[in-house]
Design an enzyme around this catalytic site. Structure first.
Site, PDB file in Angstrom:
ATOM      1  N   ALA A 173      18.399 -15.052  12.382  1.00  0.00           N
ATOM      2  CA  ALA A 173      16.987 -15.203  12.738  1.00  0.00           C
ATOM      3  C   ALA A 173      16.399 -13.865  13.171  1.00  0.00           C
ATOM      4  O   ALA A 173      17.041 -13.078  13.864  1.00  0.00           O
ATOM      5  CB  ALA A 173      16.841 -16.222  13.866  1.00  0.00           C
ATOM      6  N   HIS A 229       0.843  -1.197   0.000  1.00  0.00           N
ATOM      7  CA  HIS A 229       0.000   0.000   0.000  1.00  0.00           C
ATOM      8  C   HIS A 229       0.881   1.250   0.000  1.00  0.00           C
ATOM      9  O   HIS A 229       1.959   1.249   0.592  1.00  0.00           O
ATOM     10  CB  HIS A 229      -0.907   0.009   1.235  1.00  0.00           C
ATOM     11  CG  HIS A 229      -1.598  -1.292   1.470  1.00  0.00           C
ATOM     12  ND1 HIS A 229      -2.530  -1.811   0.594  1.00  0.00           N
ATOM     13  CD2 HIS A 229      -1.463  -2.213   2.452  1.00  0.00           C
ATOM     14  CE1 HIS A 229      -2.950  -2.975   1.042  1.00  0.00           C
ATOM     15  NE2 HIS A 229      -2.314  -3.250   2.161  1.00  0.00           N
ATOM     16  N   THR A 252      16.692  -4.802   4.557  1.00  0.00           N
ATOM     17  CA  THR A 252      16.188  -3.644   3.824  1.00  0.00           C
ATOM     18  C   THR A 252      17.143  -3.169   2.739  1.00  0.00           C
ATOM     19  O   THR A 252      16.790  -2.292   1.957  1.00  0.00           O
ATOM     20  CB  THR A 252      15.928  -2.469   4.783  1.00  0.00           C
ATOM     21  OG1 THR A 252      17.165  -2.117   5.419  1.00  0.00           O
ATOM     22  CG2 THR A 252      14.883  -2.834   5.827  1.00  0.00           C
TER      23      THR A 252
END
Length: 154
Positions: free
Chosen positions: A129, A82, A134
């Site tokens: 983990a 979105h 990014t």
């Protein structure tokens, strides 16, 4: 599998999808999900890849190389889903930004990790983990944290 009409999902030989709690001691929370969100979207999974309760969602392209192992309940998404701005969401709720993901061969992604749009993970890298990836991860290193950073060379 949720395949948008016209999109492509290719799965290589020897891929295993562990979707049930009894298939892995880390007990996946849900079945493996492979989903495309546009007619041009592609998911390409190489040979001998292992996915345990993994979610993969492609609006553009996600490519996973040979012998990649993805720990329980990890998520790999090439889209924001979105828009960030309210006005843009009001105009088109599903118009989130997207960019392809490439995960090269022999990568290990630890359980509960999140790999986000536009990332390349180099061959032989390990993602710790619970990490949130990014940005690109070089080959043959360990990256961990939120956001993931290189913590060790292999």
């Amino acid at each position: 599998i949720q395949r948008y009409r016209g999109s492509t999902i290719r799965i290589g030989e020897g891929v295993y999808l562990r979707s049930w709690r009894t298939t892995n001691p880390l007990a996946p929370n849900h079945p493996v999900v492979l989903a495309t969100r546009s007619p041009a979207a592609q998911i390409v999974i190489g040979k001998q890849v292992g996915l345990t309760g993994t979610t993969i969602v492609a609006a553009e392209r996600i490519e996973i190389g040979d012998r990649v192992q993805v720990g329980a309940n990890a998520t790999i998404v090439d889209t924001d889903f979105h828009p960030l701005r309210a006005a843009e969401r009001q105009a088109d709720f599903l118009a989130g930004r997207h960019a392809p993901i490439v995960i090269e061969e022999d990568v290990f992604i630890g359980m509960h990790s999140l790999v986000l749009k536009g990332v390349r993970i180099g061959a032989g890298a390990v993602i710790g983990a619970g990490s949130v990836v990014t940005r690109d991860v070089p080959p043959a290193c360990v990256a961990a944290g939120n956001p993931a950073v290189v913590v060790k060379q292999l």
